[in-house]
Enzyme design. Sequence first.
Site, short mmCIF file in Angstrom:
data_model
loop_
_atom_site.label_atom_id
_atom_site.label_comp_id
_atom_site.label_asym_id
_atom_site.label_seq_id
_atom_site.Cartn_x
_atom_site.Cartn_y
_atom_site.Cartn_z
CG HIS A 40 -2.17 -0.85 0.94
ND1 HIS A 40 -2.10 -2.22 0.84
CD2 HIS A 40 -3.47 -0.53 0.74
CE1 HIS A 40 -3.30 -2.70 0.60
NE2 HIS A 40 -4.16 -1.70 0.52
CB SER A 95 -1.56 -2.46 -7.28
OG SER A 95 -2.25 -2.83 -6.12
CE LYS A 101 -10.08 -8.59 -13.18
NZ LYS A 101 -9.17 -7.72 -13.94
CG ASP A 102 -9.86 -9.59 -5.82
OD1 ASP A 102 -9.21 -10.14 -6.74
OD2 ASP A 102 -9.44 -8.60 -5.20
CD GLU A 127 2.42 -33.56 -1.21
OE1 GLU A 127 2.40 -34.61 -1.89
OE2 GLU A 127 1.40 -32.99 -0.83
#
Lengths: 436, 280, 189
Positions: free
Chosen positions: A219, A223, A247-248, A291
Amino acid sequence: MSFPWAKHYEPTTDVGKWIDSRLPLPRLIYDSVGAGYPVPKNLNYFYNFGVLAGVALVVQIITGIILAMHYAPNTGLAFNSVEHIMRDVNSGWMLRYMHAVGASFFFIVVYLHIFRGLYYGSYKPPREVLWLLGMVIYLLMMATGFMGYVLVWGQMSFWGAAVITNLFSAIPIVGDAIHTWLLGGFSPDNPTLNRFFSLHYLLPFVIFGVVILHVWALHIPGSNNPTGVGIKGPQDTVPFHPYYTAKDFFGLGVYFTLFAIVVFYLPNSLGEPDNYIPANPLSTPAHIVPEWYYWPFYAILRAFTVNFLWVPAKLWGVLAMFSAILLLFFLPWLDKSPVRSNTYRPLSKLFFWILVVDCLILGLCGAKPAAEPWLRISQFAAAYYFAHFLIILPIISRIERPLPLPKSISEAVLTNAGHSVEAARAAVAAVPQPAA
Amino acid sequence: MGRLIAFLAPFAIGGVFVLALLVGAFMPRDAVTPDPTIALHKEAKEVSFKSDGVFGTFDKAQLQRGFKVYQEVCAACHSLHQVAFRDLAALGFTPAEIKAIAKKNDQPTIDEKTGDAATRPGLPSDKFYGPYANEVAARAANNNALPPDLSLMTKAREHGNRYVYSLLTGYANAPAGWAVPQGLHYNPYFKSINIAMPAPLTSEGQVEYTDGTKPTVDQMAKDVSAFLIWTAEPKLVERHRTGFGAVIFLLIMTGLGYLSYRRVWAEIKYKTKKGEVASA
Amino acid sequence: MATDQAHVPAAGELTESGERRRDFIYIATGAFAAVGAATVAWPLINQMNPSADVLALASIDVDLAAIKPGQAIKISWRGMPVFARNLTQAEQDAANKVPVSSLRDPQTLAERTKEGHTNWLITMGVCTHLGCVPLGAGEGETKGDFGGYFCPCHGSQYDTAARIRSGPAPTNLVVPEYAFKSPTSVTIG
């Protein structure tokens, strides 16, 4: 925060004002993921993975706390307590599959998040600390994931623990002492399982703490975006809420749908059958693999087969495996090109995609037995991996001639939408700038 | 000077790693004798079960037949440590039948007066601990081979459902030139080819079925495989059903989420695409 | 501030034609999210309820043949003690003599035992005050002022029918669900 045109939180109710003057938590939320955080308006779907990673972490923590209510961290009980969860605990099978599949999904999301950052140059100034914190999270995730896999106390758990802790014995002089210290014995046993459980419970909360720092560091500069061009003014941004919350939410829906398909229909597809055999310290499975999310690093570990420069092959492998992760911490200083986004860096873009393919090849090699042809392929692939970050990237960041950059995010949006550069510039210029 | 070192360090470190790898890559390889079992080993046979697929469920009649095969054949050596007698309710057994089955399986306990080791009749809450008290006893009775617990067998092998069926029906005569050691048996579906377990299902009618199904070796192998799919994943039907609801729900929610997203962005994104430059 | 965003309508305030449809979609999306969250919450809560193996141990068979009159045994049921006591005639008489109306939790001995088996007093060995195990069932333990049970934690006194007589406990010792399978054996639970 640092944008003068960001909306300000103004509590309207008396209760809101009362809270705001004592503990301004609603204000914090408003400023960080609400309408008070201006975000570039041209983010694509690859920018969904940050929020998704946060959600994946929360899912792991919630299901993990619940599993810990039923799990017994004792070599005599661990395997059966997992089966107890699968058979007798109400909805236990679902919670355990969510946790096991959730780990894989967390890594998928984080890998996409990291490669998004690599492609769009999100590690470059002024976001170096953001990138470093992200790398810390990634390292912690690897440690947490590894220890969690051991808790099942199946054959792969046991032999994974044996092999990975043995890495430390490659360190000259103190290696054996460290190895014994890590295990609390001479082979993985009850002390090992017990401490792995303790740390596996602790680390996710440490990760959560670092995530908060990661978001904080995000922040400050705000972004990044697909053009890599900085925010010039209010015309370049939209408020996080409702634009990116909407959107998220959509991205989250897609994520959870895919997650549900794997949890309910392919829950064991990402695991190894051998881990349904209880741990047996006297018999190693024919083919030990970690894994999937460790495969590329496992391939690098095994790719060193000859002693070189008085250093034994085993130590080379261990050094290289850790270096392969640690060198990512230096990325902001290895790639000094002032242009962030690979959209405008033809040479860098080419090598980026070679790196992606290279990592996939390394992953494939890590899954295969250490025999020809995979061994030789992994040696070339590992060589490229190191060359990419330590040789190619520093060179191209000096010699490359980037394509012309758009003047602003808005200009890029408009030209993408089919307008000429001139029309776009005129339109952007027509918007009054904020009085700073 | 410091700047020069910082400039050269990545090249030096990268160069050393790359060299160490390339030296290894160009090193001639020793000739490897191929493992002869790899050529003999066969992929599990294609066989389908009612539990396969998105809508897969258990065929209770088949599970009961498979349970009968397990009890009369497999249980002589193999345990089902994770399965309790009470779990048989899922196969359609009544509480009284379950009690009767449990009763026949003695469980270790202590004598309440003397504290000596003793046995008591099994209860529904007990598990299929199998015939051997411990691993040593199991090995001693089986020529030093350990009959593995079967609870999770179908999940503990590659293509486990098909593997169990293939192994049970896969015994054959060894090809010429392949020596089977004394006490072992040839089975190409077994990872190391020579298996200690003799063919357990050998003749039609070995287990008597009460529901009219013809007890061929193939049928018995299928039934006991289906039973072991159940022991390994007893919540399979619940999982498939819950999943169906969850996925449908999530698809609708995601669809609505997409519409909301389009609506929220309508002014910004979709209009500029149509050409309204001014508002950008 | 807010030069450009003046053009950008926020989610709520919208134009005439689109308004109703938009609101519907937002509300539907929110409702689905809420229902989904609630549905997921249930297994997360329900997992703390007793699991299948715990429920499977919920009933036990007890053999009473070895208990002589005046003796009691403790049985573990669901992880709690159950007292099974073979009352002597004197103890039964003492319990029946008490006027029921004078009791804090009025119950007769007959109500607390099974018909035809009034000498068998089977109760939970859990004090109804705060859950301690009262004394009186074990060999040589004090039976309290009323010849039944005495809870050492906070001084509750129970009589020969395990009814509360003095002390802080609010009710009599609980009689669990049980049934006689034969004259000398019961199934509890």
